[in-house]
Motif scaffolding. Structure first.
Motif, PDB file in Angstrom:
ATOM      1  N   ARG A  22      46.600  27.575  51.504  1.00  0.00           N
ATOM      2  CA  ARG A  22      46.745  26.409  50.671  1.00  0.00           C
ATOM      3  C   ARG A  22      47.630  25.445  51.549  1.00  0.00           C
ATOM      4  O   ARG A  22      48.307  25.739  52.362  1.00  0.00           O
ATOM      5  N   ALA A  37      44.381  43.582  43.075  1.00  0.00           N
ATOM      6  CA  ALA A  37      45.039  42.570  44.451  1.00  0.00           C
ATOM      7  C   ALA A  37      43.623  42.458  45.208  1.00  0.00           C
ATOM      8  O   ALA A  37      43.882  41.146  45.797  1.00  0.00           O
ATOM      9  N   THR A  54      47.435  34.432  43.771  1.00  0.00           N
ATOM     10  CA  THR A  54      48.091  35.733  44.087  1.00  0.00           C
ATOM     11  C   THR A  54      49.556  35.385  43.880  1.00  0.00           C
ATOM     12  O   THR A  54      50.150  36.829  43.540  1.00  0.00           O
ATOM     13  N   ARG A  98      42.594  38.502  46.041  1.00  0.00           N
ATOM     14  CA  ARG A  98      42.515  38.035  47.400  1.00  0.00           C
ATOM     15  C   ARG A  98      41.321  37.395  47.897  1.00  0.00           C
ATOM     16  O   ARG A  98      41.258  36.484  48.464  1.00  0.00           O
ATOM     17  N   SER A 127      55.045  41.094  45.183  1.00  0.00           N
ATOM     18  CA  SER A 127      54.072  40.136  45.289  1.00  0.00           C
ATOM     19  C   SER A 127      52.707  40.834  45.874  1.00  0.00           C
ATOM     20  O   SER A 127      52.788  41.758  46.768  1.00  0.00           O
ATOM     21  N   LEU A 128      51.442  40.630  45.029  1.00  0.00           N
ATOM     22  CA  LEU A 128      50.197  41.093  45.692  1.00  0.00           C
ATOM     23  C   LEU A 128      49.894  40.620  47.014  1.00  0.00           C
ATOM     24  O   LEU A 128      49.031  40.819  47.682  1.00  0.00           O
ATOM     25  N   TYR A 129      50.700  39.259  47.330  1.00  0.00           N
ATOM     26  CA  TYR A 129      49.781  38.554  48.363  1.00  0.00           C
ATOM     27  C   TYR A 129      50.147  39.301  49.607  1.00  0.00           C
ATOM     28  O   TYR A 129      51.305  39.630  49.891  1.00  0.00           O
ATOM     29  N   SER A 130      49.171  39.176  50.513  1.00  0.00           N
ATOM     30  CA  SER A 130      49.260  39.552  52.014  1.00  0.00           C
ATOM     31  C   SER A 130      48.524  38.693  52.696  1.00  0.00           C
ATOM     32  O   SER A 130      47.480  38.290  52.300  1.00  0.00           O
ATOM     33  N   PRO A 149      45.462  48.637  40.133  1.00  0.00           N
ATOM     34  CA  PRO A 149      46.299  47.517  40.997  1.00  0.00           C
ATOM     35  C   PRO A 149      45.860  47.076  42.127  1.00  0.00           C
ATOM     36  O   PRO A 149      45.508  45.751  42.479  1.00  0.00           O
TER      37      PRO A 149
END
Lengths: 220, 172
Positions: free
Chosen positions: A11, B7, B95, B11, A3-6, B3
């Motif tokens: 939410r 990202a 994301t 974000r 996942s790109l999420y960090s 990439p």
């Protein structure tokens, strides 16, 4: 795929940290209202159960506990927890049934508001959609029971469950009434009259509320 | 765009005021989701009615052109509603969604459903005068109806499946 999420989740419902994007509150038997994930935005408002609220009754709680411990319930949970294809298939059938009901009622409302060619078109439409809506509701009943058996505490103990049932019954009764009224030989309901428009608005509002209440079940 | 830049952009989207407004409101998300489901139900239900007509299973007493004229404008209106609410839901989860195989499959299936519709309009629908009423639809029209039903079934399935993260899970 990574996942790109960090970083933290901004939410209210967060599939990333919560797994299935639903509150965990009922899973713990309800009550605490404390989020169990690391995502600070998922904290739920505190629940306000009181003695007269049906979903707090000891009988219902006992029934839910019993149902959750039956073999079908355990089996449905076991199957759908590792690979949720079965669960999602059941939900898909439930949603397709809902599509039939919503589209049928939507077009009946459009007809009442004068969106169809003629009054006869509306009368024949209401006659035709009844068996489809009946079949769809039967399918939804079967799949709905499967969803209840799989996770009874989430659905039966949700304050939105009974309102949803009531709204579905009201919407269905309204559709049957409109079918009878538009197909009456004399004194039949005519399109674009105030009564027809009021019925159309009531029909749309009832089914919209039913969908909202249904979606609210896991969130309430 | 590398990439890392992507990202970064995603974000940044997560910091949009809209995201925080909805994220901080206990009612906004379920309401948006309910609206999306309501619009989607109308889209799928009305398209299914046309598909069943094309397959020759329902509404055979009505001309296809009349059904198309009466049903499709409402379908498009509901589709617009579903698209708008869907985009907001997408931004809220951007994301995770860009990384979600179910979501990508759902989008692909919707593209295919659109292509199927275009192919039908450029193909079998041109000869509609010959089979508008009173005769079974031709092979190409029945194929378009069956494909459309299957594709929208898939859209609904993956629309539900995308809430269950399985990109890092064994099995499908």
């Amino acid at each position: 795929m990574r996942s790109l999420y960090s970083g933290r989740c901004p939410r209210y419902f967060c599939t990333w940290q919560n797994g299935v994007g639903l509150p965990r509150q009922l899973e713990n038997g309800g009550g605490s209202g404390k989020a169990t994930s690391s995502c600070e935005w998922t904290t739920l408002p505190p629940t306000r159960y009181s003695a007269w609220v049906y979903y707090d009754s000891p009988e219902l709680q006992d029934f839910v506990r019993w149902l959750a411990a039956t073999t079908p319930s355990i089996w449905l949970r076991a199957v759908s927890s590792s690979v949720p294809v079965l669960l999602v298939s059941v939900q898909t059938v439930h949603l397709l049934g809902m599509s039939v009901v919503i589209a049928a009622n939507g077009f009946v409302a459009i007809g009442l508001l004068g969106g169809l060619r003629s009054h006869d078109a509306l009368a024949s439409l209401t006659r035709k959609v009844i068996p489809w809506v009946g079949t769809a509701l039967a399918l939804m009943l079967v799949t709905g029971i499967m969803l209840i058996v799989r996770w009874p505490q989430r659905i039966l103990l949700s304050p939105a469950f009974v309102p949803k049932l009531v709204l579905v019954v009201c919407g269905t009764a309204l559709l049957f009434y409109i079918e009878r009224a538009t197909n009456r030989q004399q004194d039949g309901l005519k399109v674009r009259t105030p009564a027809a428009m009021a019925l159309a608005i009531l029909l749309v509002l009832t089914w919209t509320a039913a969908v909202i209440a249904g979606r609210w079940i896991p969130f309430a | 765009m590398s990439p890392a830049e992507l990202a970064q952009a995603l974000r940044a989207m997560q910091e949009w005021p809209l995201v925080h407004a909805i994220g901080g409101n206990a009612y906004a998300f379920p309401l948006l989701d309910a609206a999306h489901i309501l619009f989607q139900a109308f889209v799928v239900g009305s398209i299914a009615a046309l598909d069943l007509r094309l397959l020759g299973y329902a509404l055979m007493q009505r001309p296809v052109t009349e059904l198309v004229r009466h049903i499709l404008p409402w379908t498009w209106a509901a589709f617009a509603g579903a698209a708008v609410t869907g985009m907001v839901l997408f931004v809220l989860n951007v994301t995770t969604f860009v990384d979600n195989r179910s979501f990508l499959i759902k989008m692909l299936l919707m593209l295919l459903a659109g292509a199927n519709m275009l192919a039908f309009h450029k193909g079998a629908y041109r000869t509609i005068g010959e089979w508008d009423l009173g005769s079974p639809p031709p092979q190409a029209a029945r194929l378009a109806g069956a494909l459309s039903l299957a594709l929208w079934l898939g859209v609904v399935f993956f629309g539900r499946y995308l809430w269950y993260p399985w990109s890092n899970r064994v099995g499908f």
